[in-house]
Design an enzyme around this catalytic site. Sequence first.
Site, PDB file in Angstrom:
ATOM      1  N   ASP A 157       0.812  -1.218   0.000  1.00  0.00           N
ATOM      2  CA  ASP A 157       0.000   0.000   0.000  1.00  0.00           C
ATOM      3  C   ASP A 157       0.850   1.274   0.000  1.00  0.00           C
ATOM      4  OD1 ASP A 157      -2.078  -1.895   0.401  1.00  0.00           O
ATOM      5  OD2 ASP A 157      -1.848  -1.715   2.574  1.00  0.00           O
TER       6      ASP A 157
ATOM      7  N   GLU B 116     -11.361  -1.885  -3.819  1.00  0.00           N
ATOM      8  CA  GLU B 116     -10.699  -1.210  -2.700  1.00  0.00           C
ATOM      9  C   GLU B 116      -9.608  -0.277  -3.219  1.00  0.00           C
ATOM     10  OE1 GLU B 116      -9.216  -4.375  -0.249  1.00  0.00           O
ATOM     11  OE2 GLU B 116      -7.518  -4.812  -1.575  1.00  0.00           O
TER      12      GLU B 116
END
Length: 353
Positions: free
Chosen positions: A47, A224
């Site tokens: 991420d 997401e």
Amino acid sequence: MINRLLCLVLLMFASSCSRSNGTDGNTNKPDTSGATFTNPLLNSGPDPWVIFKDGKYYYTNTLGNRIGLIATTKMSQLGKQSMNTVWTAPASGPYSREIWAPELHYLQGKWYVYFAADDGNNDNHRMYVIENASADPTQGSWTFKGKVADATDKWAIDGSVFEYNNQLYMIWSGWEGDVNTQQLIYIAPMSDPWTISGARVMISSPTYDWEKKGAGGGLPQVNEGPEILKNAAGRVFLTYSASGCWTDDYALGLLTLKEGGNPLNAADWQKSAAPVFTKSESAGAFAPGHNGFFKSIDQKEDWIIYHANPLPGQGCGGKRSPRMQPFTWKADGTPDFKTPVNIGMAIKVPSGE
């Protein structure tokens, strides 16, 4: 002539040595000229997120129990810098575990880090934010501002914020109810950087087969990691990660806000029928996704940063490493990310470095 040939051979040998030593397959070591670098940038870094301000890039990624930042003037040399912990989760409580996908933003004269956290039970994941008034986010003190939630207060991860027409918005991945069957992309208006001020609106759900890989058997369909991208003309795009991160088919999708559209009107967002960035087995890029965007230090080039696994079947763990590469724009104004660049392949450093 012999001397010139000898010099040329020596230069070619030096260049070859420099490139062969440019990476060990996991870390970034730019060649001695500083003209190229290789992916991945770090051994591990799920991420990844980058923001540029006042001549510096600030980088962060998921660390699990804390928030850390790296400051650098050269993204190609990210691996040479140290990660500084700026906030550590408490020993217990609702935001003490599973600190995921932090994002650093500069809003209204202060720094904010948005992150997902829970108490050790994934069902309790929610979004939280911390604030720092220092000019440099690696300095000063960070204050916990609290949970960032809409009135439904449902499961939420991967929060990001953006401004459009002088209005602040939050986007995130969440559940419609209290059962983990689908992760959907939501948007809501904000009255300030820590307060959602209106109803959430669902703007993307998994509808295509490529968005549903890995679902079933108690595992959800997934949208997401929403991120906003604007082109030079001001058009607004939203990339998101689709399919389960536990599959090699995790990929990036794209939503486009119609010109002059209202971000809170789901009908004003158009979803691309095909993914815009997918795995490349030959490049050692499996499950590429959860990206961010930044410009070169001279502001002339656009770059994408994302994580991917180097081998198949490595799932959602620490094998995910950050990679970056430049991208361009198509004639219709949409981004063109092409395909992941091979691990170990020399890439020209961002313009201006």
